[in-house]
Design an enzyme around this catalytic site. Sequence first.
Site, PDB file in Angstrom:
ATOM      1  N   ASP A 212       0.954  -1.394  -0.044  1.00 28.15           N
ATOM      2  CA  ASP A 212       0.081   0.097  -0.033  1.00 28.15           C
ATOM      3  C   ASP A 212       0.780   1.234  -0.048  1.00 28.15           C
ATOM      4  OD1 ASP A 212      -2.185   1.737   0.100  1.00 28.15           O
ATOM      5  OD2 ASP A 212      -2.182   1.387   2.352  1.00 28.15           O
TER       6      ASP A 212
ATOM      7  N   PRO B 126     -10.472 -12.166   2.721  1.00 27.26           N
ATOM      8  CA  PRO B 126     -11.492 -13.370   3.546  1.00 27.26           C
ATOM      9  C   PRO B 126     -11.265 -13.299   4.898  1.00 27.26           C
ATOM     10  CG  PRO B 126      -9.824 -14.321   1.804  1.00 27.26           C
ATOM     11  CD  PRO B 126      -9.733 -12.823   1.517  1.00 27.26           C
TER      12      PRO B 126
HETATM   13  P1  G4P Z   1       2.878  -1.421   3.046  1.00 22.75           P
HETATM   14  O1  G4P Z   1       4.272  -1.053   3.763  1.00 22.75           O
HETATM   15  O2  G4P Z   1       2.848  -2.958   3.012  1.00 22.75           O
HETATM   16  O3  G4P Z   1       2.442  -0.789   2.043  1.00 22.75           O
HETATM   17  O4  G4P Z   1       1.976  -1.343   4.285  1.00 22.75           O
HETATM   18  P2  G4P Z   1       1.223  -0.092   5.036  1.00 22.75           P
HETATM   19  O5  G4P Z   1       2.080   0.240   6.267  1.00 22.75           O
HETATM   20  O6  G4P Z   1       0.950   1.047   4.017  1.00 22.75           O
HETATM   21  O7  G4P Z   1      -0.369  -0.581   5.440  1.00 22.75           O
HETATM   22  C1  G4P Z   1      -0.753  -0.391   6.787  1.00 22.75           C
HETATM   23  C2  G4P Z   1      -1.855  -1.460   7.099  1.00 22.75           C
HETATM   24  O8  G4P Z   1      -2.776  -1.282   6.423  1.00 22.75           O
HETATM   25  C3  G4P Z   1      -1.166  -2.796   6.982  1.00 22.75           C
HETATM   26  O9  G4P Z   1      -1.778  -3.353   7.902  1.00 22.75           O
HETATM   27  C4  G4P Z   1      -1.850  -3.189   5.718  1.00 22.75           C
HETATM   28  O10 G4P Z   1      -2.010  -4.689   5.614  1.00 22.75           O
HETATM   29  C5  G4P Z   1      -3.162  -2.648   5.727  1.00 22.75           C
HETATM   30  N1  G4P Z   1      -3.869  -2.188   4.406  1.00 22.75           N
HETATM   31  C6  G4P Z   1      -3.415  -1.335   3.470  1.00 22.75           C
HETATM   32  N2  G4P Z   1      -4.265  -1.453   2.389  1.00 22.75           N
HETATM   33  C7  G4P Z   1      -5.214  -2.335   2.739  1.00 22.75           C
HETATM   34  C8  G4P Z   1      -6.276  -2.755   2.098  1.00 22.75           C
HETATM   35  O11 G4P Z   1      -6.639  -2.252   0.939  1.00 22.75           O
HETATM   36  N3  G4P Z   1      -7.088  -3.765   2.671  1.00 22.75           N
HETATM   37  C9  G4P Z   1      -6.812  -4.061   3.968  1.00 22.75           C
HETATM   38  N4  G4P Z   1      -7.638  -5.458   4.359  1.00 22.75           N
HETATM   39  N5  G4P Z   1      -5.664  -3.874   4.610  1.00 22.75           N
HETATM   40  C10 G4P Z   1      -4.927  -2.687   4.042  1.00 22.75           C
HETATM   41  P3  G4P Z   1      -0.901  -3.984   9.139  1.00 22.75           P
HETATM   42  O12 G4P Z   1      -0.781  -2.819  10.097  1.00 22.75           O
HETATM   43  O13 G4P Z   1       0.119  -4.768   8.935  1.00 22.75           O
HETATM   44  O14 G4P Z   1      -1.783  -4.920   9.733  1.00 22.75           O
HETATM   45  P4  G4P Z   1      -2.229  -6.556   9.435  1.00 22.75           P
HETATM   46  O15 G4P Z   1      -3.536  -6.490   8.996  1.00 22.75           O
HETATM   47  O16 G4P Z   1      -1.235  -7.005   8.221  1.00 22.75           O
HETATM   48  O17 G4P Z   1      -1.966  -7.193  10.700  1.00 22.75           O
END
Ligand code: G4P
Length: 173
Positions: free
Chosen positions: A98, A155
């Site tokens: 993202d 999912p």
């Molecule tokens: P990146 O460096 O991989 O681009 O990730 P980034 O820090 O920008 O993303 C912040 C959090 O937002 C991440 O979750 C990422 O998985 C989640 N995210 C971004 N876009 C989407 C989307 O379209 N759908 C979903 N479902 N999640 C998204 P995280 O803090 O790592 O939490 P986790 O869910 O992986 O545990």
Amino acid sequence: MEKYRFTYNDIHRTVRSLAARLVAAGCQPDVIVAIGSGGFIPARILRSFIDKPILTVGVAYYDNDNQPTDQPRKVQWIEEAERILQGKRILLVDEVDDSRSTLEYCVRELLSHQPASIAVTVLHNKLKPKRGSMPPEVGLYLAGLDLEDRWICYPWDAADIDDHDRQAAASSL
Ligand code: G4P
Ligand code: MG
């Protein structure tokens, strides 16, 4: 704006083709590193095609008082990372690229353990300006699908998986 909604089967098919492309590109990792928690299930599916041990890491963008921060911090890292990763070929896996910040942070931390190489793979890459950048040491970067900058419903986040699948089927008609 319409969301993307993927079923487990969609994800499985994406990982299978991603694995084939990784292998075709010469990727022969010694270890898979999954970024939690979104990278866990993709990494496990990937292991059905590229059978290597999976290590996991977790980073968060909130501090100890649960306040959001700009700087990621490790909430879980690889025990004895130096010993385990030095000289190894790493394949780093996450579900979505993202902002790219988490990926950049994890790549840089992994590089500090002196691996032989790092390849990065994600299920989905959002086509948008990125806050983070892929360090030049990353020899290979592959995304399963390039998508518009819209929210993706996975999912594993669904409270009602049957409803999730119905909506996914309806939106792909
Ligand atoms: P990146 O460096 O991989 O681009 O990730 P980034 O820090 O920008 O993303 C912040 C959090 O937002 C991440 O979750 C990422 O998985 C989640 N995210 C971004 N876009 C989407 C989307 O379209 N759908 C979903 N479902 N999640 C998204 P995280 O803090 O790592 O939490 P986790 O869910 O992986 O545990
Ligand atoms: Mg994630």
